[in-house]
Enzyme design. Structure first.
Site, mmCIF file in Angstrom:
data_model
loop_
_atom_site.group_PDB
_atom_site.id
_atom_site.type_symbol
_atom_site.label_atom_id
_atom_site.label_comp_id
_atom_site.label_asym_id
_atom_site.label_seq_id
_atom_site.Cartn_x
_atom_site.Cartn_y
_atom_site.Cartn_z
ATOM 1 N NE ARG A 1 60.327 32.076 40.702
ATOM 2 C CZ ARG A 1 60.585 30.803 40.432
ATOM 3 N NH1 ARG A 1 61.769 30.475 39.917
ATOM 4 N NH2 ARG A 1 59.689 29.861 40.671
ATOM 5 C CD GLU B 1 60.915 33.249 33.062
ATOM 6 O OE1 GLU B 1 60.239 32.191 33.072
ATOM 7 O OE2 GLU B 1 61.934 33.419 33.746
ATOM 8 C CG HIS C 1 62.710 29.581 33.985
ATOM 9 N ND1 HIS C 1 61.908 30.515 34.589
ATOM 10 C CD2 HIS C 1 63.044 28.701 34.958
ATOM 11 C CE1 HIS C 1 61.750 30.212 35.870
ATOM 12 N NE2 HIS C 1 62.440 29.104 36.117
#
Length: 347
Positions: free
Chosen positions: A261, A290, A309
């Site tokens: 993270r 994001e 991601h």
């Protein structure tokens, strides 16, 4: 609550149970079409259907009758939980649970489950990819004008992983898979974990590390590392764990990898460390927002790499993820606990 091998052994949906006629509302909150297609197909095999939540429309009216929420990155907060009075389980499609109010779910006797093993190999392979990308200095070579049809840039060199020290922060399922692969490159591997006494590298080589320590070893081992790779969950304790002091203590030649993270690293401290060459570079598969703002200063640095991601998204990981989700849904319908339950107070 669960055993790694037991989850893998029980994952074959065809062996779980015959079709049944339970009435259950399953709502899917993720834009990932591959995951949705796989999940819908497997739910159909056991006589269940699910509904797709339109992420572009208000969520609350769409989830009021949900028994199960299958969630990606939506913030499952008190308002969503209160708006779903029938809710029995929130199932994350990844390992992270920082976007779910677990305590409030627990107070409502709502199970929270995740997929702690399903994408460990995918994320580990992506971690090695990021390390190699940084080691080979690909971004700077490309920016220097080198391409397949031009002469190589003689003044920009890469480096080898062999004999370098890799510091893994978090020796869980993914951290171990990273260590396993890094060992094959001839790296020296050190790792911190919350319970170092349960993992003894001197007598048990299944962890693929040379040294294991507790979180108290963080500052000492950052100084030694050529590569630092983060594999811990985001909690109040780990938020901004890597900040100015930690980055300043690292070698000027060291690289930071983050596939966990983004908020585990302090953003401004990282920008300063990369801008002023306090560390050599960083590669992230996660970001603070994001999608990120394309004008973000970090994204324009030559020594920062961001992938969108995707570390845990492979055909193999999606297969395993959806198997676990379906298995846990079937279990709660039969009055059993999810095998990957997070809020263990409900056990």
């Amino acid at each position: 609550m669960y055993d790694d091998n037991a989850i893998i052994d029980d994952i074959n949906i065809n062996r779980m149970l015959e079709k049944h006629s339970f009435s259950v509302k399953i709502k899917i909150l993720t834009p990932a079409s591959a995951l949705k297609d796989s999940l819908l197909s497997k739910l159909n095999k056991v006589g269940l259907i699910a509904e797709d939540v339109n992420m572009k429309e208000p969520i609350l009216p769409q989830v009021f009758d949900a028994d199960v929420l299958v969630n990606g990155f939506t913030n499952i907060n008190k308002s969503i939980i209160d708006a779903s009075p029938k809710l029995k389980m929130v199932h994350q499609s990844g390992i992270g649970i920082d976007n779910v109010d677990v305590n409030y779910c627990t107070s409502k006797s709502i199970y929270v489950a995740n997929v702690p093993l399903a994408n460990a190999v995918s994320v580990a392979e992506h971690t090695i990819f990021l390390m190699l990308y940084l080691a080979k200095n690909i971004k700077n070579i490309a920016n220097g004008g080198t391409s397949l049809v031009t002469r190589k840039e003689e003044n920009i060199l890469g480096s080898e992983l062999q004999s370098k020290i890799l510091f893994i922060i978090g020796l869980g399922a993914t951290g171990i898979e990273v260590a396993k692969r890094a060992e094959s490159f001839g790296m020296n591997i050190i790792a911190t974990t919350n319970d170092p006494f349960s993992k003894r590298p001197d007598i048990d080589r299944t962890y693929f590390v040379n040294e294991i320590g507790g979180p108290d070893m963080l500052s000492q081992w950052l100084v030694r590392a050529d590569y630092v790779s983060i594999h811990i969950p985001l909690t109040e304790e780990t938020r901004e764990l890597i900040s100015e002091n930690e980055l300043n203590s690292m070698k000027n030649s060291a690289f930071l990898i983050n596939v966990a993270r983004a908020a585990i690293v302090d953003r401004e401290s990282l920008l300063n460390a990369l801008t002023n060459k306090i560390i050599a570079g960083a590669a992230f598969d996660v970001y603070w927002e994001e999608p990120p703002n394309i004008n973000d200063k970090l994204l324009h640095l030559d020594n920062f790499l961001l992938t969108p991601h995707v570390a845990g998204w492979t055909s193999e990981s999606v297969e395993a993820i959806t198997n676990i989700i379906v298995m846990n849904i079937v279990r709660i319908l039969h009055g059993e606990l999810p095998l990957t339950i997070v809020n263990r107070e409900l056990i």
